[in-house]
Design a protein around this motif. Structure first.
Motif, PDB file in Angstrom:
ATOM      1  N   SER A 279      10.947  16.198   6.603  1.00 20.07           N
ATOM      2  CA  SER A 279      10.802  15.317   7.754  1.00 20.07           C
ATOM      3  C   SER A 279       9.921  14.141   7.366  1.00 20.07           C
ATOM      4  CB  SER A 279      10.157  16.085   8.919  1.00 20.07           C
ATOM      5  OG  SER A 279       9.853  15.205   9.973  1.00 20.07           O
ATOM      6  N   LYS A 280      10.297  12.953   7.810  1.00 16.74           N
ATOM      7  CA  LYS A 280       9.492  11.755   7.581  1.00 16.74           C
ATOM      8  C   LYS A 280       9.367  11.018   8.905  1.00 16.74           C
ATOM      9  CE  LYS A 280       8.767   8.923   4.078  1.00 16.74           C
ATOM     10  NZ  LYS A 280       9.127   8.508   2.783  1.00 16.74           N
ATOM     11  N   VAL A 281       8.126  10.656   9.268  1.00 17.86           N
ATOM     12  CA  VAL A 281       7.859   9.913  10.493  1.00 17.86           C
ATOM     13  C   VAL A 281       7.178   8.607  10.098  1.00 17.86           C
ATOM     14  CG1 VAL A 281       6.683   9.918  12.725  1.00 17.86           C
ATOM     15  CG2 VAL A 281       7.549  12.066  11.774  1.00 17.86           C
ATOM     16  N   LYS A 282       7.755   7.482  10.547  1.00 24.88           N
ATOM     17  CA  LYS A 282       7.190   6.161  10.271  1.00 24.88           C
ATOM     18  C   LYS A 282       6.820   5.517  11.605  1.00 24.88           C
ATOM     19  CE  LYS A 282       9.906   5.144   6.164  1.00 24.88           C
ATOM     20  NZ  LYS A 282      10.834   4.196   5.547  1.00 24.88           N
ATOM     21  N   GLY A 283       5.615   4.989  11.680  1.00 30.09           N
ATOM     22  CA  GLY A 283       5.188   4.308  12.886  1.00 30.09           C
ATOM     23  C   GLY A 283       5.849   2.946  13.023  1.00 30.09           C
ATOM     24  N   VAL A 284       6.094   2.536  14.260  1.00 24.30           N
ATOM     25  CA  VAL A 284       6.615   1.202  14.548  1.00 24.30           C
ATOM     26  C   VAL A 284       5.695   0.540  15.567  1.00 24.30           C
ATOM     27  CG1 VAL A 284       9.014   1.790  14.015  1.00 24.30           C
ATOM     28  CG2 VAL A 284       8.197   2.050  16.337  1.00 24.30           C
ATOM     29  N   ALA A 285       5.838  -0.762  15.711  1.00 25.07           N
ATOM     30  CA  ALA A 285       5.037  -1.557  16.647  1.00 25.07           C
ATOM     31  C   ALA A 285       3.547  -1.394  16.310  1.00 25.07           C
ATOM     32  CB  ALA A 285       5.356  -1.179  18.088  1.00 25.07           C
ATOM     33  N   ALA A 286       2.751  -0.909  17.253  1.00 25.60           N
ATOM     34  CA  ALA A 286       1.305  -0.783  17.036  1.00 25.60           C
ATOM     35  C   ALA A 286       0.972   0.230  15.943  1.00 25.60           C
ATOM     36  CB  ALA A 286       0.614  -0.379  18.333  1.00 25.60           C
ATOM     37  N   ARG A 287       1.892   1.134  15.615  1.00 24.78           N
ATOM     38  CA  ARG A 287       1.655   2.169  14.597  1.00 24.78           C
ATOM     39  C   ARG A 287       2.260   1.806  13.251  1.00 24.78           C
ATOM     40  NH1 ARG A 287      -1.954   5.797  16.749  1.00 24.78           N
ATOM     41  NH2 ARG A 287      -1.623   6.672  14.707  1.00 24.78           N
ATOM     42  N   GLU A 288       2.664   0.548  13.056  1.00 23.90           N
ATOM     43  CA  GLU A 288       3.262   0.102  11.796  1.00 23.90           C
ATOM     44  C   GLU A 288       2.344   0.463  10.626  1.00 23.90           C
ATOM     45  OE1 GLU A 288       6.371  -1.293   9.740  1.00 23.90           O
ATOM     46  OE2 GLU A 288       6.305  -1.556  11.915  1.00 23.90           O
ATOM     47  N   GLY A 289       2.911   1.022   9.574  1.00 20.63           N
ATOM     48  CA  GLY A 289       2.138   1.430   8.398  1.00 20.63           C
ATOM     49  C   GLY A 289       1.762   2.899   8.379  1.00 20.63           C
ATOM     50  N   ASP A 290       1.826   3.571   9.534  1.00 22.38           N
ATOM     51  CA  ASP A 290       1.562   5.013   9.580  1.00 22.38           C
ATOM     52  C   ASP A 290       2.807   5.762   9.112  1.00 22.38           C
ATOM     53  OD1 ASP A 290      -0.922   4.502  10.603  1.00 22.38           O
ATOM     54  OD2 ASP A 290      -0.465   5.178  12.643  1.00 22.38           O
ATOM     55  N   VAL A 291       2.634   6.624   8.130  1.00 23.77           N
ATOM     56  CA  VAL A 291       3.751   7.399   7.593  1.00 23.77           C
ATOM     57  C   VAL A 291       3.278   8.830   7.366  1.00 23.77           C
ATOM     58  CG1 VAL A 291       5.396   7.656   5.703  1.00 23.77           C
ATOM     59  CG2 VAL A 291       4.700   5.369   6.425  1.00 23.77           C
ATOM     60  N   SER A 292       4.083   9.783   7.818  1.00 25.59           N
ATOM     61  CA  SER A 292       3.823  11.197   7.552  1.00 25.59           C
ATOM     62  C   SER A 292       5.080  11.808   6.949  1.00 25.59           C
ATOM     63  CB  SER A 292       3.462  11.948   8.831  1.00 25.59           C
ATOM     64  OG  SER A 292       2.248  11.464   9.363  1.00 25.59           O
ATOM     65  N   ASP A 293       4.888  12.644   5.938  1.00 29.47           N
ATOM     66  CA  ASP A 293       6.001  13.255   5.226  1.00 29.47           C
ATOM     67  C   ASP A 293       5.710  14.745   5.069  1.00 29.47           C
ATOM     68  OD1 ASP A 293       8.462  12.970   3.649  1.00 29.47           O
ATOM     69  OD2 ASP A 293       7.186  13.557   1.968  1.00 29.47           O
ATOM     70  N   GLU A 294       6.669  15.592   5.457  1.00 28.06           N
ATOM     71  CA  GLU A 294       6.486  17.040   5.334  1.00 28.06           C
ATOM     72  C   GLU A 294       7.707  17.635   4.644  1.00 28.06           C
ATOM     73  OE1 GLU A 294       5.139  20.843   8.015  1.00 28.06           O
ATOM     74  OE2 GLU A 294       6.208  19.223   9.005  1.00 28.06           O
ATOM     75  N   ARG A 295       7.461  18.531   3.695  1.00 26.28           N
ATOM     76  CA  ARG A 295       8.522  19.220   2.966  1.00 26.28           C
ATOM     77  C   ARG A 295       8.181  20.709   2.900  1.00 26.28           C
ATOM     78  NH1 ARG A 295      11.611  15.287   0.781  1.00 26.28           N
ATOM     79  NH2 ARG A 295      10.631  13.248   0.677  1.00 26.28           N
ATOM     80  N   THR A 296       9.179  21.541   3.185  1.00 25.03           N
ATOM     81  CA  THR A 296       8.984  22.994   3.214  1.00 25.03           C
ATOM     82  C   THR A 296      10.104  23.680   2.445  1.00 25.03           C
ATOM     83  OG1 THR A 296       7.908  22.886   5.375  1.00 25.03           O
ATOM     84  CG2 THR A 296       8.782  25.015   4.717  1.00 25.03           C
TER      85      THR A 296
END
Length: 127
Positions: free
Chosen positions: A63-80
């Motif tokens: 799973s990869k979550v990327k922030g947009v708008a005010a959260r631009e630059g925030d990225v979380s990546d999870e692998r199981t």
């Protein structure tokens, strides 16, 4: 995909979440939207029946979550990655055991990267 002894599945997904506000909303300027994001990911699973009562399962999930708008630059990546075995003890009772390894990385302030490996055992019974 399904056969007499094997089963495989592939799941892919993507979604975008955006907070909607209306003009004149008194709370719009006082709260930072933390839900504005694009998320994508999926999983691959393979199961093989080794005997009529014993099944082996392998699962890979990401799973990869990327922030947009005010959260631009925030990225979380999870692998199981998970490997497990399931043994039928009776028609409605099973025992299972396995190991799982997860890696999580993020650039979100206040959260930290981690890596975890766990082992699990259990029993289930349908009434």
């Amino acid at each position: 995909w399904l056969s007499a002894r094997n089963a495989a599945s592939l799941i892919l997904y993507a979604q975008t979440r955006t907070r909607l506000s209306r003009e004149g909303d008194p709370l719009a300027s006082s709260t930072l939207s933390t839900t504005d994001s694009r998320q994508s990911g999926g999983s691959v699973q393979f199961s093989r029946r080794l005997t009529p009562q014993l099944t082996a399962n392998l699962l890979a999930r990401w799973s990869k979550v990327k922030g947009v708008a005010a959260r631009e630059g925030d990225v979380s990546d999870e692998r199981t990655l998970r490997l497990s075995m399931r043994q039928a003890l009776s028609p409605r009772t099973t025992a299972f055991a396995g190991v799982e390894h997860t890696r999580f990385s993020t650039t979100v302030a206040g959260y930290h990267d981690y890596s975890a490996t766990l082992a699990f055992v259990g029993m289930s019974h349908r009434f």
